[in-house]
Design a protein around this motif. Sequence first.
Motif, PDB file in Angstrom:
ATOM      1  N   VAL A  88       0.859  -1.189   0.000  1.00  0.00           N
ATOM      2  CA  VAL A  88       0.000   0.000   0.000  1.00  0.00           C
ATOM      3  C   VAL A  88       0.892   1.234   0.000  1.00  0.00           C
ATOM      4  CG1 VAL A  88      -1.958  -1.062   1.182  1.00  0.00           C
ATOM      5  CG2 VAL A  88      -0.139  -0.015   2.519  1.00  0.00           C
ATOM      6  N   PRO A  89       0.389   2.358  -0.516  1.00  0.00           N
ATOM      7  CA  PRO A  89       1.195   3.582  -0.489  1.00  0.00           C
ATOM      8  C   PRO A  89       1.556   3.958   0.956  1.00  0.00           C
ATOM      9  CG  PRO A  89      -0.749   3.880  -1.860  1.00  0.00           C
ATOM     10  CD  PRO A  89      -0.906   2.574  -1.168  1.00  0.00           C
ATOM     11  N   SER A  91       1.432   6.680   2.252  1.00  0.00           N
ATOM     12  CA  SER A  91       0.497   7.687   2.765  1.00  0.00           C
ATOM     13  C   SER A  91      -0.766   7.056   3.361  1.00  0.00           C
ATOM     14  CB  SER A  91       0.102   8.630   1.631  1.00  0.00           C
ATOM     15  OG  SER A  91      -0.514   7.901   0.591  1.00  0.00           O
ATOM     16  N   THR A  92      -0.888   5.723   3.305  1.00  0.00           N
ATOM     17  CA  THR A  92      -2.118   5.067   3.765  1.00  0.00           C
ATOM     18  C   THR A  92      -2.386   5.330   5.243  1.00  0.00           C
ATOM     19  OG1 THR A  92      -1.784   3.321   2.142  1.00  0.00           O
ATOM     20  CG2 THR A  92      -3.302   2.846   3.946  1.00  0.00           C
ATOM     21  N   SER A  93      -3.614   5.753   5.565  1.00  0.00           N
ATOM     22  CA  SER A  93      -3.958   5.977   6.968  1.00  0.00           C
ATOM     23  C   SER A  93      -5.236   5.251   7.333  1.00  0.00           C
ATOM     24  CB  SER A  93      -4.099   7.475   7.242  1.00  0.00           C
ATOM     25  OG  SER A  93      -5.164   7.997   6.475  1.00  0.00           O
ATOM     26  N   ASN A  94      -5.823   4.531   6.383  1.00  0.00           N
ATOM     27  CA  ASN A  94      -7.067   3.797   6.624  1.00  0.00           C
ATOM     28  C   ASN A  94      -6.814   2.329   6.303  1.00  0.00           C
ATOM     29  OD1 ASN A  94      -9.489   2.488   6.372  1.00  0.00           O
ATOM     30  ND2 ASN A  94     -10.489   4.082   5.180  1.00  0.00           N
ATOM     31  N   THR A  96      -8.889  -0.268   7.581  1.00  0.00           N
ATOM     32  CA  THR A  96     -10.015  -1.140   7.943  1.00  0.00           C
ATOM     33  C   THR A  96     -10.354  -2.131   6.842  1.00  0.00           C
ATOM     34  OG1 THR A  96     -11.535   0.540   7.163  1.00  0.00           O
ATOM     35  CG2 THR A  96     -11.102   0.502   9.513  1.00  0.00           C
ATOM     36  N   GLY A 117       3.569   6.194  11.165  1.00  0.00           N
ATOM     37  CA  GLY A 117       2.171   6.561  10.957  1.00  0.00           C
ATOM     38  C   GLY A 117       1.345   5.388  10.453  1.00  0.00           C
ATOM     39  N   ILE A 120       0.769   2.905  13.400  1.00  0.00           N
ATOM     40  CA  ILE A 120      -0.221   3.430  14.345  1.00  0.00           C
ATOM     41  C   ILE A 120      -1.630   3.228  13.786  1.00  0.00           C
ATOM     42  CG2 ILE A 120      -1.144   5.547  15.390  1.00  0.00           C
ATOM     43  CD1 ILE A 120       1.758   6.568  15.549  1.00  0.00           C
ATOM     44  N   ALA A 121      -1.831   3.645  12.536  1.00  0.00           N
ATOM     45  CA  ALA A 121      -3.160   3.515  11.935  1.00  0.00           C
ATOM     46  C   ALA A 121      -3.573   2.048  11.861  1.00  0.00           C
ATOM     47  CB  ALA A 121      -3.166   4.141  10.540  1.00  0.00           C
ATOM     48  N   ASN A 125      -6.719   0.609  13.884  1.00  0.00           N
ATOM     49  CA  ASN A 125      -7.835   0.061  13.116  1.00  0.00           C
ATOM     50  C   ASN A 125      -8.070  -1.404  13.483  1.00  0.00           C
ATOM     51  OD1 ASN A 125      -7.353   1.883   9.963  1.00  0.00           O
ATOM     52  ND2 ASN A 125      -8.153   2.521  11.933  1.00  0.00           N
TER      53      ASN A 125
ATOM     54  N   TYR C  12     -16.637   6.435   5.845  1.00  0.00           N
ATOM     55  CA  TYR C  12     -15.399   7.204   5.681  1.00  0.00           C
ATOM     56  C   TYR C  12     -15.676   8.465   4.867  1.00  0.00           C
ATOM     57  CZ  TYR C  12     -10.245   7.356   5.209  1.00  0.00           C
ATOM     58  OH  TYR C  12      -8.921   7.675   5.286  1.00  0.00           O
ATOM     59  N   GLU C 118       4.067  11.706  15.796  1.00  0.00           N
ATOM     60  CA  GLU C 118       2.645  11.442  15.614  1.00  0.00           C
ATOM     61  C   GLU C 118       1.904  11.590  16.943  1.00  0.00           C
ATOM     62  OE1 GLU C 118       5.043   9.632  14.453  1.00  0.00           O
ATOM     63  OE2 GLU C 118       4.721   9.486  12.297  1.00  0.00           O
ATOM     64  N   TRP C 142     -15.332   5.793  14.168  1.00  0.00           N
ATOM     65  CA  TRP C 142     -15.599   6.303  12.828  1.00  0.00           C
ATOM     66  C   TRP C 142     -17.073   6.621  12.656  1.00  0.00           C
ATOM     67  CZ3 TRP C 142     -12.550   4.101   8.194  1.00  0.00           C
ATOM     68  CH2 TRP C 142     -11.195   4.107   8.499  1.00  0.00           C
ATOM     69  N   LEU C 212      -7.746   9.352  10.676  1.00  0.00           N
ATOM     70  CA  LEU C 212      -6.467   9.269   9.974  1.00  0.00           C
ATOM     71  C   LEU C 212      -5.409   8.556  10.815  1.00  0.00           C
ATOM     72  CD1 LEU C 212      -6.436  12.938   8.598  1.00  0.00           C
ATOM     73  CD2 LEU C 212      -7.342  10.899   7.507  1.00  0.00           C
ATOM     74  N   GLY C 213      -5.810   7.892  11.882  1.00  0.00           N
ATOM     75  CA  GLY C 213      -4.862   7.136  12.703  1.00  0.00           C
ATOM     76  C   GLY C 213      -4.093   8.018  13.654  1.00  0.00           C
ATOM     77  N   SER C 214      -3.407   9.034  13.110  1.00  0.00           N
ATOM     78  CA  SER C 214      -2.651   9.964  13.947  1.00  0.00           C
ATOM     79  C   SER C 214      -2.448  11.243  13.150  1.00  0.00           C
ATOM     80  CB  SER C 214      -1.305   9.366  14.344  1.00  0.00           C
ATOM     81  OG  SER C 214      -0.550   9.072  13.186  1.00  0.00           O
ATOM     82  N   SER C 261      -4.351  -2.160  -4.568  1.00  0.00           N
ATOM     83  CA  SER C 261      -3.914  -1.466  -3.356  1.00  0.00           C
ATOM     84  C   SER C 261      -2.709  -0.561  -3.549  1.00  0.00           C
ATOM     85  CB  SER C 261      -3.663  -2.469  -2.244  1.00  0.00           C
ATOM     86  OG  SER C 261      -2.628  -3.343  -2.614  1.00  0.00           O
ATOM     87  N   THR C 262      -1.705  -0.975  -4.361  1.00  0.00           N
ATOM     88  CA  THR C 262      -0.516  -0.118  -4.431  1.00  0.00           C
ATOM     89  C   THR C 262      -0.794   1.191  -5.158  1.00  0.00           C
ATOM     90  OG1 THR C 262       0.284  -1.134  -6.459  1.00  0.00           O
ATOM     91  CG2 THR C 262       1.121  -2.041  -4.403  1.00  0.00           C
ATOM     92  N   ASP C 265      -3.095   5.741  -3.814  1.00  0.00           N
ATOM     93  CA  ASP C 265      -2.888   7.175  -3.594  1.00  0.00           C
ATOM     94  C   ASP C 265      -3.020   7.996  -4.868  1.00  0.00           C
ATOM     95  OD1 ASP C 265      -0.608   6.099  -4.579  1.00  0.00           O
ATOM     96  OD2 ASP C 265       0.766   7.159  -3.249  1.00  0.00           O
TER      97      ASP C 265
END
Lengths: 286, 305, 291
Positions: A88-89, A91-94, A96, A117, A120-121, A125, C12, C118, C142, C212-214, C261-262, C265
């Motif tokens: 995953v990138p 930047s991923t923060s989700n 779930t 980061g 943590i996410a 999750n 979301y 963070e 959420w 956003l987790g943190s 998935s990759t 972004d």
Amino acid sequence: MLLFDPTGTGAAFFSKDNPYIVLLADPVSSVWPRYLWEFVLNEGPKLGLKRIALLYATNDFTGTQANALRTALKAPGSPVEIVFDEGVPTSTSNYTVLIDNIAAANPDLVIELGYTGNDIAFLRNLQDSGQKFKAVFALYPGIETNVLMKNVDKSGLAGIFTYVTALGLDLKPEAGLSLAELREAYEKAYGNTGVEFGWNAIAGHVTGIVITEALAHADTLAQEDLRKAVFSLSGKLKTLDGTFELREDGAQIGELTPIGQFDAEGNLRVVYPPELANAKPVIGQT
Amino acid sequence: MRRLLPDLGLAAFLLAALTAAEFLYRNELLVFNFTIFFILAQGLNAIYGFTGYLPFGYVGFFGAGAYGFALAVMHLGSAPLPALGLAGAAGLALGLLLTPLLRLSGAYFAIANLAAAQAVYQVIANPALEPLTRGPYGVSLASVFAPRASFLAALALLALLLGVVIWLRRGEMGLALKAIRDDPLSAAMAGIPVVRLRVLAWLVSALAAALAGGIYAWHISVFYPETVFDLSFSVFAIVFTLFGGAATLSGPILGAALLYGLYNLIGITVPQYFQLIYGALIVALMLFLPRGLLSLLTDRGHDVP
Amino acid sequence: MLLHALAGGLVYGCYFALLGLGLNLVFGVMRIVNLAHGDLIMLGAMAAYFLYHLAGLSPLWAAPLVAGGFFLLALPLYAALLPRLLAAREAEMLSFTLFFGLQQIIEALAAIAFGPSERSLPARSLAAGPIVLLGQSVPKSWAFSALVAVIAIGLFYLSLHHTRLGLFTRAVMASPEEAAASGIDLSRISAIAFGLGVALAGLAGVFAPFMLGSVTPAMGASLNLVAFATVVVGSLGAPLGTIFGGLVYGVGLLLMQTYFSTWADLLPDLLLIAILLFRPSGLLGRRLRVA
């Protein structure tokens, strides 16, 4: 010009014909995850961990580790099987939906490799998603333990496997400060800057020690002389981060990254390799 | 010709100063970086100063050029100079691909351009492209590492670009572009080929950044995608140009010299303080001197290079 | 897997609608792209962090406090910067660049004050554990954040369509010249809209540590692109289109994560470029100005 790299740039940058760089921490490729795949291959089947899920952030640090792990776990005769393998990138923060997709593959062990980061996410999750796995490994809890503890809490870290770095090993150094001394000095100097004490702080401290020792042993400040001086320390200099040991290409391989697991009180115990272990792995609580 | 003398004099002085610094000053990387930022600021000037389009994603061309160079070296075994050709081609191709963005005005253009630069970065850094670009793992071009030669290439590019900007400022093409910037409708009615000239300025600007990216790749020789797609390249080029004053030759030079100098004094050790200073500078400029420091002189009727 | 992506994406997405709403309101009324929007969200998150850790205040209590506080702080900021800008000849581009400068200032000050590590709020400060929605299990925190977003958007809708102030605001959005000609105080409407836009950013920020987790001081810039994407997907200048934009983004992201998935972004960037080029009026909405 000689470049000292404190925490490990891309493995691709180190080659025998590149005399410009010296790495002071383990290169990411094969050395960091070595104990991890040994643990999975040697102990996994005994512990009932046969189906492995691999989720990683697609940057150099975690991507290279994922590649090395995949190669090792897929070697002929491997007793385990990779049932989920996605990048995953960074930047991923989700996480779930990813956690849900991992659960659909029904793995025993989930290995998640990300930056602070990401971890943590992912761990938050995971805690809030209601999904349970027999075992979960995450990368950063052992590297930046304070940050993870503050964000995920010991309830979220309980049972999580991770690398144990110098932060959790408390080695007795022959050069430089001990862990407790360094932590105290760090809090005094940077306590109010918002940067938590972690393995990266140790890496910075050890870099200073290596450079100091190298300068003390160098005949001149020319690149080749400095490099010779650094190599003369290899295998001899014992710091908080283990025995400083350089490979021919300038990469450090003396650092130890055994596998550990957090208990319910938030203590990190080494569970692999057996010669370093001070606890037995516990399966089936995350 | 006499009108050109101050411009040519300034260009010659800048090139001579950089050459002298390169050979006399020990920190060659610093001199090289200065040269790169002089190029990027002038390249941005070519599009922003003369058309009013503010390309927030300018770094996209820089990164595309760096990877064009790297691909040529890694896969075709090119020598550095032909590889720079591919760097330029990569920038031109991306520039052409993005010409539809010129349909957008002001802020939309800026943001769409930023998104485009991000998208190029995300594609190049994707591990699926590892066989081609090495994905997130970075490239090593140590086989062609040549700091002196790559510096001279940067200097040559800067000389060429200064020439182009002087021509834009003093020639008919520049006048036409400024007419378009100030009032596109009237310019079109006066028979100026609005679209063609805008695209031309856009491609000149893209080419300059891409060649700079290629030369940068050559000079540093090992880098990650995030090194050459770092948004700071866009931000610095924009701030340097705005600070001195766009649509002049000396504005971007002044901005880059002063602010990149300041960056090297404080920005490396305490980057947040540098960020604070240039943030405050932008706000103050937009409120009080929207056309840059040099407008203090030009508004009083002085002709500055 | 598909069902989870859809259900999770809707929850979301509600939050991302809130994330973009303030940006769109400010644009709709003043034709200004507030590039500091993402950094204001970050400041809202930091405010919630300190209110919880220092004063023990739950995010649900912090939310109205932060929104109100941000509204009050935004008014002097408006007075200091905007009248001067809006009078200039190239107001749109000037303000765009000015807000970029403001973004850099906020990010720098936050980095100096808070450091780069963070930070987050524990889920139990809102609600711990999972909840089943549309047959799928999602984090309870959420669902709460999405609920707050829906309530905030609903209140916003009501005030826009059922109050005098809302009527004036819609008149200014439709045509500032005609609104001014009919006696509406443009600068008052603009100041209130700016204050509300900043308040909505602060409100969105309060829930960012969950969604956003943190949070870190550097997160603002990337939030800007996402917020802008949700805004243009709906429609620039039409705040309620943002709800649609948020849902498209939320569901789209989770589908990307499931199937590609990759590449996930790339989503906001491609959405932005595609919409601006091929359907500049947004998927539901009126045309924006092109050169």
